[in-house]
Design a protein around this motif. Structure first.
Motif, PDB file in Angstrom:
ATOM      1  N   LEU A  35       9.030  17.571  -4.453  1.00  0.00           N
ATOM      2  CA  LEU A  35       9.961  16.505  -4.111  1.00  0.00           C
ATOM      3  C   LEU A  35       9.161  15.205  -4.078  1.00  0.00           C
ATOM      4  N   VAL A  36       9.036  14.575  -5.231  1.00  0.00           N
ATOM      5  CA  VAL A  36       8.145  13.426  -5.392  1.00  0.00           C
ATOM      6  C   VAL A  36       8.550  12.274  -4.483  1.00  0.00           C
ATOM      7  N   SER A  37       9.836  12.006  -4.367  1.00  0.00           N
ATOM      8  CA  SER A  37      10.257  10.884  -3.529  1.00  0.00           C
ATOM      9  C   SER A  37       9.875  11.119  -2.068  1.00  0.00           C
ATOM     10  N   LEU A  38       9.938  12.368  -1.617  1.00  0.00           N
ATOM     11  CA  LEU A  38       9.532  12.656  -0.240  1.00  0.00           C
ATOM     12  C   LEU A  38       8.020  12.563  -0.083  1.00  0.00           C
ATOM     13  N   ASP A  39       7.284  12.931  -1.130  1.00  0.00           N
ATOM     14  CA  ASP A  39       5.831  12.758  -1.086  1.00  0.00           C
ATOM     15  C   ASP A  39       5.474  11.280  -0.990  1.00  0.00           C
ATOM     16  N   ASN A  40       6.228  10.448  -1.692  1.00  0.00           N
ATOM     17  CA  ASN A  40       5.984   9.004  -1.623  1.00  0.00           C
ATOM     18  C   ASN A  40       6.243   8.480  -0.216  1.00  0.00           C
ATOM     19  N   LEU A  41       7.305   8.938   0.415  1.00  0.00           N
ATOM     20  CA  LEU A  41       7.607   8.503   1.782  1.00  0.00           C
ATOM     21  C   LEU A  41       6.523   8.959   2.755  1.00  0.00           C
ATOM     22  N   ARG A  42       6.001  10.160   2.555  1.00  0.00           N
ATOM     23  CA  ARG A  42       4.917  10.626   3.414  1.00  0.00           C
ATOM     24  C   ARG A  42       3.669   9.772   3.221  1.00  0.00           C
ATOM     25  N   GLY A  43       3.415   9.337   1.989  1.00  0.00           N
ATOM     26  CA  GLY A  43       2.290   8.448   1.713  1.00  0.00           C
ATOM     27  C   GLY A  43       2.451   7.103   2.397  1.00  0.00           C
ATOM     28  N   ILE A  44       3.675   6.576   2.388  1.00  0.00           N
ATOM     29  CA  ILE A  44       3.949   5.317   3.069  1.00  0.00           C
ATOM     30  C   ILE A  44       3.729   5.465   4.568  1.00  0.00           C
ATOM     31  N   ALA A  45       4.182   6.582   5.132  1.00  0.00           N
ATOM     32  CA  ALA A  45       3.992   6.820   6.562  1.00  0.00           C
ATOM     33  C   ALA A  45       2.500   6.922   6.902  1.00  0.00           C
ATOM     34  N   ALA A  46       1.735   7.593   6.053  1.00  0.00           N
ATOM     35  CA  ALA A  46       0.292   7.699   6.292  1.00  0.00           C
ATOM     36  C   ALA A  46      -0.364   6.323   6.226  1.00  0.00           C
ATOM     37  N   THR A  47       0.080   5.484   5.302  1.00  0.00           N
ATOM     38  CA  THR A  47      -0.452   4.124   5.196  1.00  0.00           C
ATOM     39  C   THR A  47      -0.103   3.309   6.431  1.00  0.00           C
ATOM     40  N   MET A  48       1.090   3.524   6.978  1.00  0.00           N
ATOM     41  CA  MET A  48       1.482   2.828   8.207  1.00  0.00           C
ATOM     42  C   MET A  48       0.583   3.223   9.367  1.00  0.00           C
ATOM     43  N   VAL A  49       0.190   4.490   9.428  1.00  0.00           N
ATOM     44  CA  VAL A  49      -0.716   4.935  10.493  1.00  0.00           C
ATOM     45  C   VAL A  49      -2.072   4.247  10.343  1.00  0.00           C
ATOM     46  N   ILE A  50      -2.553   4.127   9.120  1.00  0.00           N
ATOM     47  CA  ILE A  50      -3.827   3.437   8.877  1.00  0.00           C
ATOM     48  C   ILE A  50      -3.726   1.976   9.315  1.00  0.00           C
ATOM     49  N   CYS A  51      -2.620   1.329   8.966  1.00  0.00           N
ATOM     50  CA  CYS A  51      -2.423  -0.074   9.382  1.00  0.00           C
ATOM     51  C   CYS A  51      -2.375  -0.192  10.900  1.00  0.00           C
ATOM     52  N   SER A  52      -1.787   0.785  11.556  1.00  0.00           N
ATOM     53  CA  SER A  52      -1.744   0.775  13.018  1.00  0.00           C
ATOM     54  C   SER A  52      -3.142   0.889  13.611  1.00  0.00           C
ATOM     55  N   HIS A  53      -3.977   1.742  13.014  1.00  0.00           N
ATOM     56  CA  HIS A  53      -5.345   1.879  13.511  1.00  0.00           C
ATOM     57  C   HIS A  53      -6.144   0.597  13.283  1.00  0.00           C
ATOM     58  N   ILE A  54      -5.930  -0.042  12.146  1.00  0.00           N
ATOM     59  CA  ILE A  54      -6.596  -1.322  11.890  1.00  0.00           C
ATOM     60  C   ILE A  54      -6.135  -2.350  12.912  1.00  0.00           C
ATOM     61  N   ASN A  55      -4.835  -2.360  13.188  1.00  0.00           N
ATOM     62  CA  ASN A  55      -4.289  -3.296  14.172  1.00  0.00           C
ATOM     63  C   ASN A  55      -4.898  -3.061  15.547  1.00  0.00           C
ATOM     64  N   LEU A  56      -5.024  -1.813  15.943  1.00  0.00           N
ATOM     65  CA  LEU A  56      -5.589  -1.509  17.263  1.00  0.00           C
ATOM     66  C   LEU A  56      -7.059  -1.889  17.347  1.00  0.00           C
ATOM     67  N   GLU A  57      -7.786  -1.696  16.249  1.00  0.00           N
ATOM     68  CA  GLU A  57      -9.222  -1.946  16.270  1.00  0.00           C
ATOM     69  C   GLU A  57      -9.561  -3.435  16.160  1.00  0.00           C
ATOM     70  N   TYR A  58      -8.936  -4.120  15.223  1.00  0.00           N
ATOM     71  CA  TYR A  58      -9.340  -5.486  14.924  1.00  0.00           C
ATOM     72  C   TYR A  58      -8.482  -6.560  15.581  1.00  0.00           C
ATOM     73  N   PHE A  59      -7.265  -6.217  15.981  1.00  0.00           N
ATOM     74  CA  PHE A  59      -6.396  -7.207  16.606  1.00  0.00           C
ATOM     75  C   PHE A  59      -6.081  -6.858  18.057  1.00  0.00           C
ATOM     76  N   LYS A  60      -6.882  -6.006  18.652  1.00  0.00           N
ATOM     77  CA  LYS A  60      -6.768  -5.633  20.069  1.00  0.00           C
ATOM     78  C   LYS A  60      -5.355  -5.175  20.441  1.00  0.00           C
ATOM     79  N   GLY A  61      -4.812  -4.295  19.630  1.00  0.00           N
ATOM     80  CA  GLY A  61      -3.518  -3.700  19.941  1.00  0.00           C
ATOM     81  C   GLY A  61      -2.322  -4.579  19.679  1.00  0.00           C
ATOM     82  N   GLY A  62      -2.467  -5.573  18.853  1.00  0.00           N
ATOM     83  CA  GLY A  62      -1.320  -6.378  18.472  1.00  0.00           C
ATOM     84  C   GLY A  62      -1.257  -7.751  19.104  1.00  0.00           C
TER      85      GLY A  62
END
Length: 72
Positions: free
Chosen positions: A8-35
């Motif tokens: 299910l390629v479209s669902l794999d793409n959505l899972r990839g987007i969600a994983a990227t969002m988690v990475i962005c959240s970790h960057i936000n927590l580390e470099y922007f002091k939690g937002g």
């Protein structure tokens, strides 16, 4: 490729987007002091770095994919 092995390629793409969002959240927590300095903090775009929602979405989507394959 047979239908039983088709991904299910479209669902794999959505899972990839969600994983990227988690990475962005970790960057936000580390470099922007939690937002504190995040320009999207009070806008609808805050979802781009909402790691908790992304993790929940990733697990729900993964559960759906597993159930779909099992019931098929």
């Amino acid at each position: 490729m047979s239908q039983s092995n088709q991904r299910l390629v479209s669902l794999d793409n959505l899972r990839g987007i969600a994983a990227t969002m988690v990475i962005c959240s970790h960057i936000n927590l580390e470099y922007f002091k939690g937002g504190e300095l995040t320009p999207f903090k009070n806008t609808p775009l805050h979802i781009l770095h909402d790691g908790e929602a992304a993790v929940v979405f990733f697990f729900v989507l993964s559960g759906f994919v597993l159930a779909y394959k099992y019931l098929k």
